[in-house]
Design a protein around this motif. Structure first.
Motif, PDB file in Angstrom:
ATOM      1  N   ASP A 133     -19.290  82.266  51.737  1.00  0.00           N
ATOM      2  CA  ASP A 133     -19.052  81.575  50.465  1.00  0.00           C
ATOM      3  C   ASP A 133     -19.590  82.397  49.306  1.00  0.00           C
ATOM      4  OD1 ASP A 133     -18.608  79.780  48.449  1.00  0.00           O
ATOM      5  OD2 ASP A 133     -20.262  78.445  48.992  1.00  0.00           O
ATOM      6  N   LEU A 134     -18.719  82.724  48.356  1.00  0.00           N
ATOM      7  CA  LEU A 134     -19.143  83.481  47.174  1.00  0.00           C
ATOM      8  C   LEU A 134     -18.954  82.657  45.899  1.00  0.00           C
ATOM      9  CD1 LEU A 134     -17.858  87.125  47.825  1.00  0.00           C
ATOM     10  CD2 LEU A 134     -20.166  86.219  48.087  1.00  0.00           C
ATOM     11  N   THR A 135     -19.042  81.344  46.026  1.00  0.00           N
ATOM     12  CA  THR A 135     -18.902  80.484  44.853  1.00  0.00           C
ATOM     13  C   THR A 135     -19.992  80.827  43.836  1.00  0.00           C
ATOM     14  OG1 THR A 135     -18.028  78.691  46.204  1.00  0.00           O
ATOM     15  CG2 THR A 135     -18.861  78.109  44.017  1.00  0.00           C
ATOM     16  N   GLN A 136     -19.600  81.092  42.613  1.00  0.00           N
ATOM     17  CA  GLN A 136     -20.551  81.523  41.588  1.00  0.00           C
ATOM     18  C   GLN A 136     -21.195  80.329  40.879  1.00  0.00           C
ATOM     19  OE1 GLN A 136     -18.277  84.131  39.021  1.00  0.00           O
ATOM     20  NE2 GLN A 136     -18.648  85.897  40.336  1.00  0.00           N
ATOM     21  N   LYS A 137     -22.439  80.520  40.477  1.00  0.00           N
ATOM     22  CA  LYS A 137     -23.177  79.526  39.693  1.00  0.00           C
ATOM     23  C   LYS A 137     -23.533  80.156  38.348  1.00  0.00           C
ATOM     24  CE  LYS A 137     -23.500  76.884  43.417  1.00  0.00           C
ATOM     25  NZ  LYS A 137     -22.738  75.622  43.559  1.00  0.00           N
ATOM     26  N   SER A 138     -23.694  79.323  37.344  1.00  0.00           N
ATOM     27  CA  SER A 138     -24.095  79.835  36.034  1.00  0.00           C
ATOM     28  C   SER A 138     -25.571  80.219  36.055  1.00  0.00           C
ATOM     29  CB  SER A 138     -23.848  78.792  34.952  1.00  0.00           C
ATOM     30  OG  SER A 138     -24.775  77.714  35.073  1.00  0.00           O
ATOM     31  N   ALA A 139     -25.956  81.085  35.134  1.00  0.00           N
ATOM     32  CA  ALA A 139     -27.354  81.508  35.041  1.00  0.00           C
ATOM     33  C   ALA A 139     -28.264  80.317  34.763  1.00  0.00           C
ATOM     34  CB  ALA A 139     -27.512  82.565  33.950  1.00  0.00           C
ATOM     35  N   VAL A 140     -27.801  79.382  33.948  1.00  0.00           N
ATOM     36  CA  VAL A 140     -28.601  78.200  33.631  1.00  0.00           C
ATOM     37  C   VAL A 140     -28.791  77.332  34.875  1.00  0.00           C
ATOM     38  CG1 VAL A 140     -28.679  76.060  32.292  1.00  0.00           C
ATOM     39  CG2 VAL A 140     -27.915  78.186  31.213  1.00  0.00           C
ATOM     40  N   THR A 141     -27.735  77.154  35.648  1.00  0.00           N
ATOM     41  CA  THR A 141     -27.815  76.351  36.869  1.00  0.00           C
ATOM     42  C   THR A 141     -28.791  76.970  37.858  1.00  0.00           C
ATOM     43  OG1 THR A 141     -25.535  75.584  36.618  1.00  0.00           O
ATOM     44  CG2 THR A 141     -26.495  75.429  38.824  1.00  0.00           C
ATOM     45  N   ILE A 142     -28.761  78.289  37.990  1.00  0.00           N
ATOM     46  CA  ILE A 142     -29.670  78.971  38.914  1.00  0.00           C
ATOM     47  C   ILE A 142     -31.109  78.875  38.427  1.00  0.00           C
ATOM     48  CG2 ILE A 142     -30.278  81.206  39.904  1.00  0.00           C
ATOM     49  CD1 ILE A 142     -27.284  81.904  39.793  1.00  0.00           C
ATOM     50  N   ALA A 143     -31.313  79.049  37.116  1.00  0.00           N
ATOM     51  CA  ALA A 143     -32.667  78.944  36.559  1.00  0.00           C
ATOM     52  C   ALA A 143     -33.251  77.554  36.786  1.00  0.00           C
ATOM     53  CB  ALA A 143     -32.651  79.281  35.082  1.00  0.00           C
ATOM     54  N   PRO A 165     -28.599  74.972  59.310  1.00  0.00           N
ATOM     55  CA  PRO A 165     -28.288  76.412  59.445  1.00  0.00           C
ATOM     56  C   PRO A 165     -27.012  76.797  58.723  1.00  0.00           C
ATOM     57  CG  PRO A 165     -28.785  75.423  61.584  1.00  0.00           C
ATOM     58  CD  PRO A 165     -28.648  74.295  60.603  1.00  0.00           C
ATOM     59  N   LYS A 166     -27.039  78.011  58.181  1.00  0.00           N
ATOM     60  CA  LYS A 166     -25.814  78.556  57.616  1.00  0.00           C
ATOM     61  C   LYS A 166     -24.865  78.884  58.757  1.00  0.00           C
ATOM     62  CE  LYS A 166     -27.215  78.888  53.264  1.00  0.00           C
ATOM     63  NZ  LYS A 166     -26.531  78.238  52.137  1.00  0.00           N
ATOM     64  N   ARG A 167     -23.582  78.849  58.467  1.00  0.00           N
ATOM     65  CA  ARG A 167     -22.615  79.197  59.510  1.00  0.00           C
ATOM     66  C   ARG A 167     -22.715  80.678  59.827  1.00  0.00           C
ATOM     67  NH1 ARG A 167     -17.556  80.954  60.799  1.00  0.00           N
ATOM     68  NH2 ARG A 167     -17.111  81.888  58.773  1.00  0.00           N
ATOM     69  N   GLN A 181     -29.088  88.515  53.848  1.00  0.00           N
ATOM     70  CA  GLN A 181     -29.141  88.802  52.415  1.00  0.00           C
ATOM     71  C   GLN A 181     -28.182  87.921  51.627  1.00  0.00           C
ATOM     72  OE1 GLN A 181     -31.448  90.674  50.974  1.00  0.00           O
ATOM     73  NE2 GLN A 181     -32.283  91.018  53.027  1.00  0.00           N
ATOM     74  N   THR A 182     -26.999  87.661  52.179  1.00  0.00           N
ATOM     75  CA  THR A 182     -26.059  86.805  51.461  1.00  0.00           C
ATOM     76  C   THR A 182     -26.517  85.351  51.469  1.00  0.00           C
ATOM     77  OG1 THR A 182     -24.644  86.336  53.390  1.00  0.00           O
ATOM     78  CG2 THR A 182     -24.152  88.323  52.110  1.00  0.00           C
ATOM     79  N   TYR A 183     -27.230  84.940  52.512  1.00  0.00           N
ATOM     80  CA  TYR A 183     -27.700  83.558  52.600  1.00  0.00           C
ATOM     81  C   TYR A 183     -28.911  83.299  51.703  1.00  0.00           C
ATOM     82  CZ  TYR A 183     -24.759  83.153  56.784  1.00  0.00           C
ATOM     83  OH  TYR A 183     -23.704  83.126  57.661  1.00  0.00           O
ATOM     84  N   PHE A 207     -31.097  80.084  51.834  1.00  0.00           N
ATOM     85  CA  PHE A 207     -32.068  80.033  52.923  1.00  0.00           C
ATOM     86  C   PHE A 207     -33.461  80.374  52.406  1.00  0.00           C
ATOM     87  CE2 PHE A 207     -34.742  82.263  55.947  1.00  0.00           C
ATOM     88  CZ  PHE A 207     -34.787  81.357  57.004  1.00  0.00           C
ATOM     89  N   HIS A 208     -34.425  79.533  52.764  1.00  0.00           N
ATOM     90  CA  HIS A 208     -35.846  79.809  52.561  1.00  0.00           C
ATOM     91  C   HIS A 208     -36.539  79.566  53.899  1.00  0.00           C
ATOM     92  CE1 HIS A 208     -34.585  79.133  48.393  1.00  0.00           C
ATOM     93  NE2 HIS A 208     -35.691  79.741  48.001  1.00  0.00           N
ATOM     94  N   ASP A 209     -37.470  80.410  54.252  1.00  0.00           N
ATOM     95  CA  ASP A 209     -38.150  80.251  55.541  1.00  0.00           C
ATOM     96  C   ASP A 209     -38.687  78.834  55.671  1.00  0.00           C
ATOM     97  OD1 ASP A 209     -39.030  81.029  58.042  1.00  0.00           O
ATOM     98  OD2 ASP A 209     -39.869  82.910  57.283  1.00  0.00           O
ATOM     99  N   GLY A 210     -38.437  78.239  56.824  1.00  0.00           N
ATOM    100  CA  GLY A 210     -38.716  76.826  57.035  1.00  0.00           C
ATOM    101  C   GLY A 210     -37.427  76.050  57.209  1.00  0.00           C
TER     102      GLY A 210
END
Length: 430
Positions: A401-411, A426-428, A346-348, A329-332
């Motif tokens: 959802d706690l699916t993990q992403k790699s550090a490279v993917t997030i960067a 919207p998030k559920r 916080q989780t979103y 989530f980002h405002d907008g």
């Protein structure tokens, strides 16, 4: 200027979201005018006079000194695991009910995600002795800073200018990582280790406003100074007012990273908001000149390379942390309703990162275990892993959802977020 457009209606017409908010002090002053705290401290819809408690506050006086005249609801709830104990204390300072509604969309319902998780976390942590763990984080930050200071002396002893600059860059990189790790101590009760961040030109007081009060509470929203202060150079919101330089050349935004922290020093100096702790920024140039044979000019050039490299490293690690993945989530983005559980928010706003190496030296220097750190910011980082199972079980219970992403993917994701114009659905909401 007009306030920024927000997903949350409550922030549609208040000055604390104006584009002309360019410093932490601008932001906190706007909140003093808007929060309905009437020169007191607001918690939910009640006003308290905590003036007699400032010097007795277990977390140190600075927290209360800075927040006087503002709504501290989110800080009060999230910084105290034992809510009943602190509620009993604060009742002694009750003055009256607030006359205006809260200007925050976040809630803390007893059966909501955050309070359920918080009660479980408090029970889990009651079984351990915190001091047995916090010594680990102390060792981490002390090591980073001592290595930085040793490298500074090494820079001062080099005779070749090229070697001097290369070693200065290395020193700045270690200082940047040490500053990330040291930020842990700016969240805790007043302590001398929190001043390590001053070596890289960050002000503890200013950081507590922009990072703790703003970013940690209002993550990824128009009230998050770490989202807004760098506009128009960096624009995280999924809106169509992004400058063409951000739209067309997102991978060039790191060009400004070396100037961000020195720039904040320049702004607070220009506005006359420096304090005595800012003198600590001169520790590094003093080492460069006192322990070697560098001329004043050479020492200043080496210092410039150190602080600019540190600023780049600190900013890159910060922006590559889990907040700016485009699915967050980002405002907008679109939302359901006008309110949301603060813990859900916080989780979103934070994607889970797959930590390839379970090492506290790495996690503290790269903003690891980030979602839990946001949910429990007052905990020393060495305690965060103890809550991982509790966190995962509670998230599963609430369907998160706690699916993990790699550090490279997030960067890489941060650059996709910079060019994202379309709001997410919207998030559920459980």
């Amino acid at each position: 200027m007009a306030p920024r457009t927000s997903s949350w209606p409550v922030w549609s017409n208040i000055s604390s979201t104006d584009n002309n908010i360019k410093s932490a002090d601008d932001w906190i002053e706007a909140h003093r005018m808007e929060d309905g705290a009437e020169t007191l401290w607001r918690v939910h819809d009640e006003l308290y006079d905590l003036e007699p408690w400032i010097k007795k506050h277990p977390g140190g006086p600075q927290w209360l000194e800075i927040t006087k005249g503002t709504d501290i609801t989110e800080l009060f709830v999230t910084y105290h695991l034992n809510t009943k104990m602190v509620t009993d204390v604060i009742r002694k300072f009750y003055v009256r009910q607030a006359v205006t509604p809260r200007k925050s969309p976040f809630t803390f319902k007893p059966d909501g995600f955050y309070n359920v998780l918080k009660s479980r976390a408090a029970k889990q942590l009651s079984l351990v002795k915190p001091d047995n763990y916090t010594i680990k984080s102390m060792l981490v930050v002390d090591t980073y800073i001592l290595v930085t200071l040793a490298l500074c002396i090494g820079v001062s002893l080099t005779q070749n200018i090229l070697h001097t600059l290369i070693l200065a860059v290395l020193t700045g990189a270690v200082l940047g990582l040490g500053t990330v790790a040291s930020h842990n101590f700016t969240h805790l009760k007043d302590n001398w280790r929190m001043y390590y961040v001053q070596l890289s030109m960050i002000s503890v007081r200013e950081w507590r406003i922009s990072h703790v009060f703003s970013h940690h509470i209002f993550t990824n929203t128009v009230q998050d100074l770490e989202m807004t202060l760098l506009y128009p150079f960096i624009h995280w919101f999924p809106t169509d007012d992004k400058p063409f330089t951000v739209r067309l050349f997102p991978f060039l935004t790191p060009v400004i990273y070396p100037f961000i922290i020195p720039g904040q020093l320049a702004i607070r100096t220009f506005k006359g908001k420096n304090d005595i702790a800012d003198l600590l920024i001169f520790v590094i140039p003093a080492l460069l000149m006192l322990f070697g044979q560098l001329t004043v000019i050479s020492a200043l050039i080496a210092w410039l390379f150190i602080v600019m490299t540190s600023s780049f490293m600190f900013t890159f690690v910060g922006f590559s942390a889990p907040h700016h993945f485009p699915d967050n989530f980002h405002d907008g983005d679109n939302v359901n309703g006008e309110h949301m559980d603060w813990g859900l928010h916080q989780t979103y706003t934070s994607v889970e990162r797959n930590e390839p190496i379970d090492n506290i030296f790495l996690t503290m220097a790269t903003f690891g275990d980030h979602t839990l750190h946001h949910l429990f910011p007052a905990l020393d980082h060495s305690l965060i892993p103890l809550l991982q199972d509790t966190f995962e079980d509670t998230c599963k219970e609430f369907g998160l959802d706690l699916t993990q992403k790699s550090a490279v993917t997030i960067a890489r994701g941060q650059f996709k977020q910079l060019v994202r114009l379309t709001p997410n659905d919207p998030k559920r909401i459980p």
